[in-house]
Design an enzyme around this catalytic site. Structure first.
Site, PDB file in Angstrom:
ATOM      1  N   PRO A  16       7.166   2.000   3.741  1.00  0.00           N
ATOM      2  CA  PRO A  16       6.650   2.151   2.489  1.00  0.00           C
ATOM      3  C   PRO A  16       5.995   0.817   2.010  1.00  0.00           C
ATOM      4  O   PRO A  16       6.213  -0.026   2.430  1.00  0.00           O
ATOM      5  CB  PRO A  16       7.882   2.453   1.710  1.00  0.00           C
ATOM      6  CG  PRO A  16       8.988   1.647   2.527  1.00  0.00           C
ATOM      7  CD  PRO A  16       8.318   2.097   4.110  1.00  0.00           C
ATOM      8  N   CYS A  17       4.921   1.049   1.035  1.00  0.00           N
ATOM      9  CA  CYS A  17       4.608  -0.178   0.261  1.00  0.00           C
ATOM     10  C   CYS A  17       5.458  -1.163  -0.150  1.00  0.00           C
ATOM     11  O   CYS A  17       6.562  -0.766  -0.766  1.00  0.00           O
ATOM     12  CB  CYS A  17       3.672   0.408  -0.861  1.00  0.00           C
ATOM     13  SG  CYS A  17       3.218  -0.881  -2.084  1.00  0.00           S
ATOM     14  N   PRO A  18       5.381  -2.436  -0.093  1.00  0.00           N
ATOM     15  CA  PRO A  18       4.383  -3.070   0.857  1.00  0.00           C
ATOM     16  C   PRO A  18       4.612  -3.731   2.180  1.00  0.00           C
ATOM     17  O   PRO A  18       4.382  -4.740   2.544  1.00  0.00           O
ATOM     18  CB  PRO A  18       4.055  -4.374  -0.344  1.00  0.00           C
ATOM     19  CG  PRO A  18       5.473  -4.512  -0.553  1.00  0.00           C
ATOM     20  CD  PRO A  18       6.187  -3.439  -0.659  1.00  0.00           C
TER      21      PRO A  18
END
Ligand code: SF4
Ligand code: SF4
Lengths: 79, 439
Positions: A16-18
């Site tokens: 997932p981001c980041p």
């Protein structure tokens, strides 16, 4: 086969981001200055994120390669 | 702490003393109503984890340097010196709090802990004590904005490489791009995150609805806001504003990312375009009959976690529930929901900062509520919440799967062969009741 002498391969697919950029920042310290990390990701955004990260942290993106379903980024530790 | 650094920090503090900030710092009666409101205190009942204690760490500095009483009788309101030791307390205010503002909704004076927290974050930046990973991420976003031309071509190629995955979820009509990019005059500019999970389902949904849309070159998330740096927050948001204005879009739809939505909707002023969350867009498509979902695709009880930045701070409560009721007849709310929903425990940058033990322990109250529903799917509409909730489910050994609303919708799209248009919603379908915005 990669033309680069790679010291470490990092699989950052599906994170997932980041987290790809965060992991890269942590892992760059695990290789010596001048060595290369090969990153595998599936994130389109990484094509701009990794050069921007290298620019910000004083490292270098040597090359990016794309195939359907995967992206390879070669990063050299400069400092 | 050196005198000139102290002076600089007090100047930063003074800059934050708006009328609202003074009101919040002046008016706490120590009634303690907010104590039980905080998920951290609920999960780890220590005095330092109450909203009022966190605020006091800043209020006591305010008393010392900005109030007459603190100058002539510092003992009266427990005024304290700004020194290196006290900066540890400032850190607690900034980073044991997720800025979820649940406490604010219970406080009789509406004292905004988030605003007090923003003073703490600024003092940490000013003394070079902020979490460096958050500053690094903000700087990466800024650098990306300045050098975007150099990477546009490779990004476009990466996006083209996703088209097969989009088409798997929704077959576009001949000649249409599955992921349009840089479309002048598009109705919607969709701002995603770096990962394909934030692009593929959304693309399928917008294509199914026949939307005239364009993908943004930029990522939605704003790390300037996480670290509490107003200048960086503005520069990061400006990249998207400039793109939206250049393309002359009518709306900017922010992907499932709470902070991105809050910044773009509430912190960047008025624009020539409207700002909406992606869940609002999906709800609109369902309401207008532009997409249709197959309920038989999901055989599970679903519950929903309200992301603080979208729900309590953005007033988006009913749209996700309206969508989920198109996906299941077995939707159950968490005991604390909508405005009273507990934070997932990962907000304010905590998911990124790495203290997993604190994150897991401080959000136990959320896990208990999820467990009580018996749901096997926990849906949400924020990347940060999704990461934190997934970690929580694993840490506490729950089988419940955390899913994005968009992902569930994209997997249930009904493709009709004759025409992309589908019948309008009937009266038997779930009704969308919009509630007043959260105060
Ligand atoms: S904003 Fe949220 S985390 Fe912070 S004190 Fe209030 S309830 Fe607790
Ligand atoms: S509820 Fe409001 S007034 Fe009461 S202690 Fe908490 S912040 Fe202070």
């Amino acid at each position: 086969m990669s033309a680069h002498a790679v010291a470490k391969v990092l699989d950052l697919k599906g994170l997932p981001c980041p987290m790809p950029v965060v992991k890269m920042s942590q892992e760059i310290n695990s290789v010596k200055v001048g060595e290369i990390i090969e990153v595998h990701t599936t994130d389109p955004g990484s094509l701009a994120d990794f050069p921007a990260w290298a620019d910000t942290t004083g490292n270098e993106v040597l090359e990016t390669k794309q195939r359907e379903g995967s992206i390879q980024i070669f990063v050299k530790r400069l400092k | 702490m050196e005198e000139n650094q102290k002076k600089e920090l007090l100047e930063l503090f003074a800059d934050k003393l708006t009328r609202a900030a003074r009101l919040y710092l002046d008016n706490c009666t120590r009634c303690g109503v907010c104590i039980e409101a905080c998920h951290v205190y609920q999960s780890m009942p220590e005095t330092r984890y109450t909203a009022v204690s966190r605020a006091q760490n800043i209020r006591r500095l305010y008393e010392k340097y900005f109030k007459l009483s603190g100058k002539i009788a510092p003992w009266w309101n427990e005024a304290v010196e700004l020194d290196d030791a006290w900066m540890d307390r400032v850190w607690e205010t900034a980073y044991t709090c997720t800025g979820c503002r649940r406490c604010m909704t219970f406080c009789p004076f509406g004292i905004d802990t988030g605003l007090i927290q923003s003073i703490a974050k600024l003092l940490l930046i000013g003394s070079d004590r902020e979490p460096k990973v958050l500053t690094m991420l903000a700087d990466v976003s800024i650098s990306k904005g300045r050098n975007i031309e150099a990477t546009k071509k490779s990004f476009a190629q990466a996006v083209r490489n996703l088209e097969a995955e989009v088409i798997e979820k929704w077959r576009s009509e001949g000649g249409e791009e599955a992921v349009p990019l840089d479309v002048q005059g598009a109705d919607v500019l969709y701002v995603a995150l770096a990962g394909k999970h934030s692009i593929v389902p959304a693309a399928a949904i917008m294509n199914a609805a026949g939307e005239k849309w364009s993908l943004s070159y930029f990522e939605a998330v704003n790390f300037g806001a996480f670290v509490g740096n107003p200048k960086k927050t503005k520069e990061i948001a400006q990249r998207i504003i400039d793109e939206a204005e250049r393309l002359k879009v009518k709306e900017v739809a922010i992907c499932e990312c709470g902070t991105a939505y809050r910044v773009m909707k509430h912190m960047t002023g008025k624009h020539s375009f409207n700002v909406i969350t992606f869940v609002e867009l999906i709800a609109r498509y369902l309401r207008e009959g532009r997409i249709k979902l197959d309920k038989s695709k999901i055989d599970a009880r679903i519950t929903y976690h309200d992301p603080c930045q979208i729900a309590r701070q953005g007033g988006i409560y009913e749209e996700p529930r309206y969508i989920l009721k198109h996906l299941t007849d077995d939707f159950v709310d968490l005991q604390s929901n909508r405005r009273a929903s507990y934070c997932c425990g990962g907000g304010g940058g905590l998911v990124i900062m790495g203290d997993k033990e604190f994150r897991m322990k401080s959000a136990k109250v959320k896990v208990d509520e999820v467990k009580a529903t018996g749901a096997t799917i926990l849906a949400t509409a924020c990347e940060n919440c999704h990461s934190q909730l997934s970690d929580l489910m694993e840490y506490y050994g729950l089988e419940t799967k955390v899913q994005f609303v968009s992902g569930l919708v994209a997997d249930a799209l009904v493709q009709e062969t004759a025409s992309r248009k589908v019948p309008a919603a009937t009266s038997e379908e779930p009704q969308l009741q919009l509630t007043a915005k959260a105060g």
